[in-house]
Design a protein around this motif. Structure first.
Motif, PDB file in Angstrom:
ATOM      1  N   LEU A 107      23.779 -90.564   0.218  1.00 21.84           N
ATOM      2  CA  LEU A 107      23.517 -89.552   1.358  1.00 21.84           C
ATOM      3  C   LEU A 107      25.330 -90.125   1.739  1.00 21.84           C
ATOM      4  CD1 LEU A 107      19.919 -88.501   1.929  1.00 21.84           C
ATOM      5  CD2 LEU A 107      21.999 -86.817   0.957  1.00 21.84           C
ATOM      6  N   SER A 108      25.118 -91.620   2.027  1.00 25.19           N
ATOM      7  CA  SER A 108      25.696 -92.189   3.593  1.00 25.19           C
ATOM      8  C   SER A 108      27.504 -92.208   2.479  1.00 25.19           C
ATOM      9  CB  SER A 108      25.603 -93.300   3.801  1.00 25.19           C
ATOM     10  OG  SER A 108      25.900 -93.700   4.814  1.00 25.19           O
ATOM     11  N   TYR A 166      28.387 -92.117  11.049  1.00 21.37           N
ATOM     12  CA  TYR A 166      26.825 -91.615  10.503  1.00 21.37           C
ATOM     13  C   TYR A 166      25.912 -93.092  10.386  1.00 21.37           C
ATOM     14  CZ  TYR A 166      27.203 -87.115  11.346  1.00 21.37           C
ATOM     15  OH  TYR A 166      27.005 -85.699  11.623  1.00 21.37           O
ATOM     16  N   SER A 192      20.817 -88.843   5.390  1.00 27.40           N
ATOM     17  CA  SER A 192      20.795 -89.600   5.405  1.00 27.40           C
ATOM     18  C   SER A 192      20.655 -91.231   7.057  1.00 27.40           C
ATOM     19  CB  SER A 192      21.970 -90.326   5.486  1.00 27.40           C
ATOM     20  OG  SER A 192      23.869 -90.483   6.564  1.00 27.40           O
ATOM     21  N   SER A 205      18.652 -93.582  -1.743  1.00 22.84           N
ATOM     22  CA  SER A 205      18.766 -92.468  -1.165  1.00 22.84           C
ATOM     23  C   SER A 205      20.435 -92.812  -0.463  1.00 22.84           C
ATOM     24  CB  SER A 205      17.786 -91.530  -1.189  1.00 22.84           C
ATOM     25  OG  SER A 205      17.289 -92.153  -1.663  1.00 22.84           O
ATOM     26  N   TYR A 206      19.694 -93.714   0.552  1.00 21.53           N
ATOM     27  CA  TYR A 206      20.915 -93.433   1.892  1.00 21.53           C
ATOM     28  C   TYR A 206      22.281 -94.228   1.655  1.00 21.53           C
ATOM     29  CZ  TYR A 206      22.962 -96.070   5.216  1.00 21.53           C
ATOM     30  OH  TYR A 206      24.363 -96.172   6.176  1.00 21.53           O
ATOM     31  N   THR A 214      29.416 -88.624   2.722  1.00 16.03           N
ATOM     32  CA  THR A 214      29.455 -88.365   3.862  1.00 16.03           C
ATOM     33  C   THR A 214      30.747 -88.586   4.290  1.00 16.03           C
ATOM     34  OG1 THR A 214      27.013 -88.357   4.229  1.00 16.03           O
ATOM     35  CG2 THR A 214      28.570 -88.258   5.840  1.00 16.03           C
ATOM     36  N   CYS A 268      22.916 -94.391  12.178  1.00  9.92           N
ATOM     37  CA  CYS A 268      21.907 -95.798  11.396  1.00  9.92           C
ATOM     38  C   CYS A 268      22.160 -97.014  12.423  1.00  9.92           C
ATOM     39  CB  CYS A 268      22.166 -96.349  10.001  1.00  9.92           C
ATOM     40  SG  CYS A 268      22.081 -94.690   9.569  1.00  9.92           S
ATOM     41  N   THR A 293      24.753 -84.057   5.336  1.00 12.78           N
ATOM     42  CA  THR A 293      24.224 -84.921   4.898  1.00 12.78           C
ATOM     43  C   THR A 293      24.236 -86.408   5.815  1.00 12.78           C
ATOM     44  OG1 THR A 293      27.500 -85.462   4.537  1.00 12.78           O
ATOM     45  CG2 THR A 293      25.994 -83.881   2.951  1.00 12.78           C
TER      46      THR A 293
END
Length: 494
Positions: free
Chosen positions: A178-179, A192, A153, A174-175, A182, A196, A149
C-alpha cells in the motif's frame, strides 16, 4: 467482548450512514465536473498515445518524468479510468468516502473511543478547505487516491505493531504494498511513512525503533531507488522545487503587482521567503479549522468590486487582525484548560499535528494538496472538543463546531464555485463545454481557447479521421509525444 464489538460495529455503520449522505450531496453538487485544459496531456493525451501505438495499455513509459513529477502509478491508473467525466468524478468521490473509513479505524486504534472516532471522521470528511482542489479538479485526484491508500497503509501499519508474531508478516507485506503504491502515485505519498513513524514514536512502545523505522522507510527507499534508475539525483525533486527557477517559470508570465500580490504569495509558486512562509502558515492554519471554505464562500456571495479592492489593499492588516483575534481566543482557551484533566494525550495529538503541519508548510510549501493535514487536524480538533465538552466547557466545542460545519455548508450553497488558485468551476465548465462541442463537430481552430491543450481532446475524439497524421508520432516515448505534437502545431502556425 462480543457486546463491545457489536456496539463498535453499530457506531461505525451509523457514522458512515451520515458520512455517506454528506458525500452523496457533495457528488450531486459537483457531478458535472469536466476535464479541463492542462489535464488533457496527462489523461486524454495518454489515451490518444495508446490509440496511436495500437495498445490498450502502455507500461514502458511509466518511469519517465512528466513536468518534473515522478508518478508511475498515477500514469498507470489513468489508463484504466473512464473518459466520461461523470463516472470519473464518481470514482474520485467514492475514494474520498472510503478514505474516511480509515480515519475512523486509525482514531479508534489510537484513542479506543468510538465517539472520538466518529467526530474525527466527520470533521475530516467535511473539511473542504483542504479537500476541495483534488476533489473538484478531476485530474488532481492523485491526492484523494493517496488519502485512501496512504491512510489504509497507516492503519495496516498499526495492525502490524499490535498483531501477534504469527500475523506480523502479513500486515508488514500489506503495508509495503500500500505504501509503495502511495509514494509512486504522487510525491505527497511520501508523508504517510512519516505519519507511521510519528504515530509509532508518540503512541507505542519504542523498543524496536531502529528495525521498525527501517520497515517504515522501505517504500521511500524503493521510491529513491527507482528515481536513481532514471539517472536522476536522489534529491532531484526536493532541489527542483526549492530552486529559484521553479518560481521564475511562473513569474515570468505573471506581473506581480498590488492586484496580484496576495494571489502570487498564496500560490504554489510563491517566493520561499519570510512573506511566503507567513502566508503559508496562515493558510494552513485556517485550512486546518476549515476557514478557507468561508473565504471561498465570501467570494461567491459578496461580489462587490469595492470589497475585493479593500481586501487586496488591506490584506496584511486583515491577517494581523485575524492573528490577534486567534491569539486572544487561544489565551482564553488555555486559561480554560487549567481546570481540565484530559483523559486523552492531547499533547501527543498536538505534536503529531505540528509535525504534519510543518511538512506541508515548510517542505512541500503547499496548502492545496495537504490531505494528510486534514487527517491530523480532524483528530486534534475532535479530541479537544470532546475533552472540553466532557468537562462542561461548552463554549469552545460549540464555537469550533459551528464555524467548521457552517463554513462547509455555505461553501456547498455556493456550489463550491471558487477553488484555490486559478479558474472557478463555471469557467472550467464553460471552456470544457466549448472544447467538447468543437471536438464533436470536428473543428480544429487555433481560435479555440486553450488550443494547445484542446488538440489532445480533438485528436482523441477524431482519431480515425486523423490517423495518418498521428502515425508520425508512433515511435516516440509518451513525454516526447506530448511535446512533439504541441511543437508541431506551433511550427505550423509559424
Amino acid at each position: 467482548m462480543i457486546v463491545k464489538m457489536i456496539k463498535n460495529k453499530i457506531n461505525f455503520l451509523n457514522t458512515f450512514l451520515l458520512i455517506g449522505t454528506i458525500h452523496i450531496i457533495f457528488f450531486l453538487i459537483t457531478f458535472d465536473n469536466y476535464f479541463f485544459s492542462d489535464d488533457y496531456p496527462l489523461f486524454t493525451g495518454l489515451k490518444l498515445y495508446n490509440l496511436i501505438q495500437g495498445n490498450l495499455l502502455s507500461l514502458e513509459n511509466l518511469l519517465e518524468f512528466h513536468n518534473n513529477h515522478f508518478i508511475p502509478v498515477y500514469l498507470f491508473v489513468n489508463q484504466f479510468l473512464p473518459d466520461n467525466h461523470v463516472l470519473f468524478h464518481g470514482i474520485i468521490a467514492a475514494f474520498f468516502f472510503l478514505s474516511c473509513s480509515f480515519v475512523y479505524l486509525i482514531t479508534l486504534e489510537l484513542t479506543q473511543n468510538k465517539t472520538l472516532s466518529s467526530l474525527s471522521t466527520f470533521f475530516y470528511s467535511i473539511n473542504m478547505s483542504i479537500h476541495i482542489k483534488p476533489y473538484i479538479w478531476n485530474l488532481f485526484y492523485a491526492h484523494i487516491l493517496n488519502g485512501f491508500t496512504g491512510l489504509f497503509s497507516v492503519y495496516v501499519f498499526i495492525k502490524f505493531i499490535k498483531s501477534q508474531k504469527s500475523k506480523k508478516k502479513f500486515w508488514l507485506l500489506s503495508y509495503f504494498l500500500l505504501s509503495i503504491l502511495t509514494v509512486l502515485n504522487s510525491e505527497t505519498g511520501l508523508v504517510y511513512p512519516i505519519i507511521c513513524l510519528s504515530i509509532y514514536i508518540l503512541f507505542f512502545d519504542r523498543r524496536n525503533l531502529i528495525l521498525t523505522s527501517f520497515y517504515i522507510f522501505v517504500p521511500i527507499i524503493v521510491f529513491i531507488s527507482l528515481l536513481v534508475s532514471t539517472n536522476k539525483d536522489p534529491l532531484y525533486l526536493a532541489k527542483e522545487r526549492f530552486d529559484k527557477s521553479y518560481t521564475e517559470r511562473f513569474t515570468k508570465h505573471t506581473q506581480v503587482d498590488e492586484k496580484s500580490y496576495a494571489y502570487f504569495y498564496r500560490s504554489p509558486y510563491a517566493n520561499k521567503d519570510l512573506i511566503g512562509y507567513s502566508f503559508r502558515i496562515f493558510d494552513n492554519l485556517t485550512s486546518s479549522i476549515n476557514l478557507h471554505s468561508l473565504e471561498n464562500s465570501l467570494k461567491y456571495f459578496v461580489k462587490t468590486d469595492k470589497l475585493k479592492k479593500y481586501i487586496i489593499e488591506n490584506y496584511i492588516k486583515i491577517i494581523l487582525i485575524v492573528f490577534l483575534i486567534t491569539f486572544l481566543i487561544i489565551i482564553i482557551f488555555i486559561k480554560n484548560l487549567r481546570d481540565i484533566k484530559f483523559k486523552q494525550p492531547v499533547n501527543k495529538f498536538l505534536l503529531f499535528y505540528l509535525i504534519i503541519f510543518s511538512i506541508f508548510t515548510f517542505i512541500f510549501f503547499r496548502q492545496d494538496l495537504n490531505i494528510a493535514l486534514a487527517f491530523a487536524s480532524s483528530i486534534l480538533i475532535s479530541v479537544v472538543i470532546y475533552e472540553l465538552y466532557q468537562n462542561k466547557k461548552y463554549f469552545f466545542p460549540y464555537l469550533i463546531s459551528i464555524v467548521f460545519i457552517g463554513s462547509t455548508f455555505l461553501y456547498a450553497l455556493s456550489g463550491f464555485e471558487h477553488v484555490k488558485y486559478w479558474e472557478n468551476r463555471s469557467t472550467i465548465k464553460n471552456v470544457s463545454s466549448t472544447h467538447y462541442e468543437n471536438a464533436k463537430n470536428k473543428i480544429n481552430s487555433k481560435n479555440i481557447p486553450y488550443y494547445y491543450d484542446y488538440i489532445f481532446l480533438y485528436y482523441y475524439k477524431n482519431f480515425k479521421d486523423n490517423e495518418e497524421y498521428l502515425l508520425k508520432f508512433k515511435n516516440l516515448k509518451y513525454t516526447n509525444f506530448i511535446n512533439a505534437i504541441i511543437e508541431d502545431h506551433h511550427s505550423n502556425e509559424n
